[in-house]
Design an enzyme around this catalytic site. Structure first.
Site, short mmCIF file in Angstrom:
data_model
loop_
_atom_site.label_atom_id
_atom_site.label_comp_id
_atom_site.label_asym_id
_atom_site.label_seq_id
_atom_site.Cartn_x
_atom_site.Cartn_y
_atom_site.Cartn_z
N SER A 199 0.82 -1.04 0.12
CA SER A 199 0.07 -0.07 -0.12
C SER A 199 0.90 1.21 -0.05
CB SER A 199 -0.78 0.02 1.29
OG SER A 199 -1.90 0.83 0.71
N ASP A 220 -6.00 -3.84 -1.95
CA ASP A 220 -4.73 -3.28 -1.38
C ASP A 220 -3.76 -4.53 -0.48
OD1 ASP A 220 -3.32 -2.43 1.56
OD2 ASP A 220 -4.46 -0.11 0.68
#
Length: 264
Positions: free
Chosen positions: A41, A153
């Site tokens: 991320s 993510d």
């Protein structure tokens, strides 16, 4: 004397992940070279920008002038509310249109396959696309579609990718965890709910990190929102302070590795 391969494992955390810049700045200032990076991320974002040649001082300048709304491009989709093309263009610009395999420092970017739930570690591919996949917060960003596979993510499956850094060849892994869960009532938006939920779900899973990393840095950024990009300067400072506090420990780990391997 042999030199260890030093890897950074940079974790997820939204705006709190800007503390990674401060960590990198402090390490660089004290001559601790970074040989490879694994990122999830926001950790992937900072990792690829640094690996592409962006100096910490420049990253500090960029982060300090960021306006979150510049990256908000609302989507007409049932899969997310932000399209994510603007942030992809931003990453593409700052990584000079490069592929992962062409960056100055090897980087492993972690994403999650939406349908299977499997962890995917990218070592090759167009950097902007891969990072866009890694930052696809469920329910916020539209999942990134790459060759028919949807990705979300990377923090969903691997908040601080220590094992990825090991697999890439790191002898010493410095992990940076900036999103460890702490009780927080400052939840005001869907974005906050999503990120706090991920932090809660992952808290138990990351308890093994200290055993796999040689050292874990935890910048004091937990009081900030994951969307607090306006606090970038202070968040980056907290990263520097944490790295400074652990600097002697890091130097000792490197020295001990050199002594051990020199004897062999």
């Amino acid at each position: 004397m042999a030199k260890p391969v030093i890897g950074l494992a940079l974790g997820s955390g939204g705006a709190k992940g800007l503390s990674h810049i401060g960590v990198i700045k402090e390490l660089e200032d004290h001559g601790i070279s970074i040989d490879l990076i694994a990122g999830s991320s926001i950790g992937a974002v900072i990792g690829v920008l640094y690996a592409a040649g962006q100096k910490p001082a420049h990253l500090i300048q960029i982060a300090s002038s960021l306006k979150r709304n510049l990256f908000v491009d609302f989507a007409i989709s049932k899969m997310g509310i932000i399209q994510g093309e603007r942030i992809k263009e931003f990453i593409q610009l700052l990584t000079f249109n490069q592929n992962l395999e062409d960056l100055k420092i090897p980087v492993g970017v972690v994403a999650t396959e939406l349908y299977t739930g499997r962890k995917k570690v990218f070592r090759k591919g167009f950097t902007a696309d891969v990072v866009r996949a890694s930052i696809s917060i469920p329910g916020i960003f539209v999942p990134e579609n790459m060759q028919g596979t949807y990705y979300i993510d990377g923090g969903v499956v691997d908040r601080v990718p220590v094992s990825v850094a090991r697999e890439m060849g790191a002898d010493i892994v410095i992990a940076v965890d900036c999103s460890a869960f702490s009780p927080n009532s400052n939840v005001y938006s869907m974005y906050d709910v999503m990120l706090q939920s991920i932090d809660i779900m992952q808290e138990e899973l990351v308890q093994h990190i200290p055993h796999k990393a040689d050292i874990v840095l935890k910048p004091e950024v937990f009081r900030y929102h994951s969307r607090s990009f306006k606090d970038a300067t202070q968040i980056i400072k907290e990263g520097r302070e944490e790295a400074k506090a652990k600097l002697r420990d890091i130097q000792d780990i490197v020295t001990n590795w050199k002594e051990k391997n020199h004897e062999i």
